[in-house]
Design an enzyme around this catalytic site. Structure first.
Site, short mmCIF file in Angstrom:
data_model
loop_
_atom_site.label_atom_id
_atom_site.label_comp_id
_atom_site.label_asym_id
_atom_site.label_seq_id
_atom_site.Cartn_x
_atom_site.Cartn_y
_atom_site.Cartn_z
N CYS B 131 12.33 9.89 23.36
CA CYS B 131 12.96 10.04 22.05
C CYS B 131 14.41 10.45 22.22
O CYS B 131 14.69 11.49 22.81
CB CYS B 131 12.25 11.08 21.18
SG CYS B 131 13.09 11.27 19.59
N LYS B 166 5.74 5.78 27.34
CA LYS B 166 6.77 5.00 26.62
C LYS B 166 8.14 5.33 27.17
O LYS B 166 8.59 6.48 27.12
CB LYS B 166 6.71 5.29 25.12
CG LYS B 166 7.68 4.43 24.31
CD LYS B 166 7.37 4.47 22.83
CE LYS B 166 8.38 3.67 22.03
NZ LYS B 166 8.07 3.65 20.59
#
Lengths: 241, 308
Positions: B131, B166
């Site tokens: 993120c 991710k």
């Protein structure tokens, strides 16, 4: 929410940078004044959220200010062109919440949803009044249309129309029972001090407009709320300034 | 009849199209419009151990062919997700769902993953070490191979379900990080998260986003993402979920040829709420047109120019 294609019936300038676009299409997802549509514009990735001034099942009217490339593109659309709209977005004003004599306050580009609201309030037998404000006399729009519905006081900062001043200069009246407001944040902030219950419509940059991306979340007394989904109309008491 | 099914870490998907985390909420908004069981699956909103209000607004900005966002992992926290969101999701989504997890410490990642791993509806864990919009944690775990490996190892130790990591594209060598995750036991990788970007408001001379920077997504990043998916596919043996600017069934096919086993769709959902469904419907037609019988045979099928 509904996605649909609308055909431009007319698109004309109303005041400085302000345009009125009438669109034909399925507007049946619109359920309350203050709800909005998210319009796909031809020259940008994200849609543009706009709160219609009025609608019926087969049409709706957008009054918008051309402030950037997206809305400038909208202003260039001609009769017969089609636009892709998401309709019936967000939570609008509740006309049933008002007492007998609601006060409507609108600033500039925030005025359009108050037109629909005024119509609904009048239809309910209420006696609303409107205070509308603009930067200049050149910016005034919908004065006649509103005056056909309810008593209107106009303020302009340059005094070229109505009274010189701002909507927040308007003296409160003892008979006002409820506040409905839509306009720039400083205006809403000043109005939040009025000793009236009310509902305010906020404007925020958003992406989807239907609650999926959390791009427009603000903090309220009850916690984080999405302007596009729990709003754009919030109870006045919920907003934090 | 063409066959659109694929298998991701041992779980069969009817088709490879998945809604991407952060652009699909918990599926409720899309489920009001169409039956989201038509999708392969989706990855729900990034979940942290504690509730997060996210960043101040403005959180989104327009760019050419895309958008910047700096939402900042707004979510109600894993306990509320398990108590409220997952039971609600059960009423409209009946397939295994991907649980996206973020954290600000190793312990947070581990505890959040452990809790979600125990939920019957969860098919895969997707651990977000990428993120770009939070100050600590998030991407800092995904920019160093050793740290990414530590998170992977720790999460794997408490999860029975497949764990995908991710990855961030904002790194010098994504293949090295991918290999580190694979060596640490990751069952799969998903990439790419967004590219860090900036827009400035000429009127105020301030950044458009209150967070200053945000993550770039949308069709602007599709070729960048495709390249990185291919690079990672060539570096590891575990499956890769490809994402970044996918807008059409043809983009899905390109992603698969570059090496993706399944494909996530993010920003397109925000502009066109039916985007995923449209791609699911386009896929068989495109496959017929291109003479593809079994979609799963496409993964990594990109041919090389002679001498390359």
């Amino acid at each position: 929410m509904r996605q649909g294609l609308f055909t431009v019936l007319s698109n004309r300038p109303l005041a400085r940078a302000v345009h009125e676009m009438r669109l034909a299409g399925d507007a049946s997802a619109m359920a309350a004044a203050g709800q909005f549509v998210n319009v796909k514009v031809g020259n940008a990735y994200l849609r543009r959220p706009l709160s219609p001034a009025d609608w019926d099942e087969g049409w709706l009217t957008l009054v918008y200010k051309a402030v950037g490339p997206g809305t400038a593109w909208l202003a260039e659309r001609a009769q017969g062109e089609t636009l892709d709209l998401l309709t019936g977005l967000g939570r609008g004003f509740d006309p049933g919440a008002a007492g007998e004599r609601p006060l409507l306050v609108g600033g500039g580009a925030g005025l359009p949803p108050l037109f629909r609201l005024a119509r609904e309030l009048v239809a309910l037998g209420k006696k609303p009044r409107l205070v509308m404000g603009f930067a200049s006399g050149e910016d005034v729009f919908y004065e006649k249309a509103f005056k056909a519905l309810l008593p209107v006081t106009v303020y302009t900062e340059d005094g070229r129309a109505g009274t010189r001043g701002r909507v927040t200069d308007d003296p409160p009246r003892a008979e006002d029972t409820f506040l409905y407001a839509c306009g720039p944040l400083p205006m809403l902030r000043a109005l939040s001090a009025l000793p009236l219950p009310g509902q305010m419509s906020l404007e925020e940059r958003m992406a989807c407009g239907f609650g999926a991306c959390m791009g427009c979340t603000i903090m309220t007394r009850s916690g984080p709320r999405r302007v596009c989904a729990e709003g754009p109309v919030f109870p006045k008491e919920e907003l934090l300034w | 009849m063409v066959d659109t099914a694929v298998t991701l870490c041992g779980i069969r998907l009817d088709n490879p199209v998945m809604g991407a985390s952060g652009c699909f909420g918990y599926g409720a908004e899309m489920a009001k419009l169409y039956d989201i069981n038509r999708l392969g699956s989706f990855s729900f909103k990034g979940t942290t151990l504690h509730p997060r209000a996210g960043n101040p607004v403005p959180r989104v900005a327009e760019t050419a062919c895309g958008m910047l966002n700096a939402v900042g992992l707004q979510n109600p926290g894993v306990h509320a997700v398990i108590a409220e969101e997952l039971p609600r999701m059960k009423t409209y989504f009946h397939k295994p769902v991907m649980a996206n997890v973020s954290g600000f410490s190793l312990e947070e990642y581990v505890e959040t993953c452990r809790l979600l791993d125990g939920e019957e509806q969860v098919g895969w864990l997707e651990v977000n070490v990428s993120c770009p919009n939070v100050e600590l944690g998030g991407m800092s775990f995904g920019t160093e191979p050793a740290l990414a490996a530590r998170v992977t190892r720790a999460v794997k130790a408490v999860c029975r379900k497949p764990v995908l990591i991710k990855l961030s594209p904002n790194v010098t060598d994504i293949a090295a990080i991918a290999r580190a995750c694979e060596d640490a036991g990751a069952d799969g990788l998903s990439l790419v998260n967004t590219f860090v970007g900036l827009r400035v408001d000429l009127g105020t001379r301030r950044p458009v986003l209150a967070n200053t920077t945000g993550g770039l997504s949308g069709p602007a990043i599709f070729p960048l993402a495709l390249h990185l998916v291919n690079k990672v596919y060539n570096a590891v043996r575990i499956p890769v979920v490809g994402m970044g600017g996918v807008q059409s069934a043809r983009d899905v096919l390109e992603m698969m040829l570059a090496g993706a086993t399944a494909v996530q769709v993010g920003a397109a959902n925000l502009v066109e709420p039916y985007a995923c469904l449209r791609m699911v419907e386009e896929l068989p037609r495109e496959m017929e047109r291109l003479g593809i019988e079994r979609l799963r045979d496409m993964t990594g099928g990109m041919k090389r120019w002679e001498g390359k």
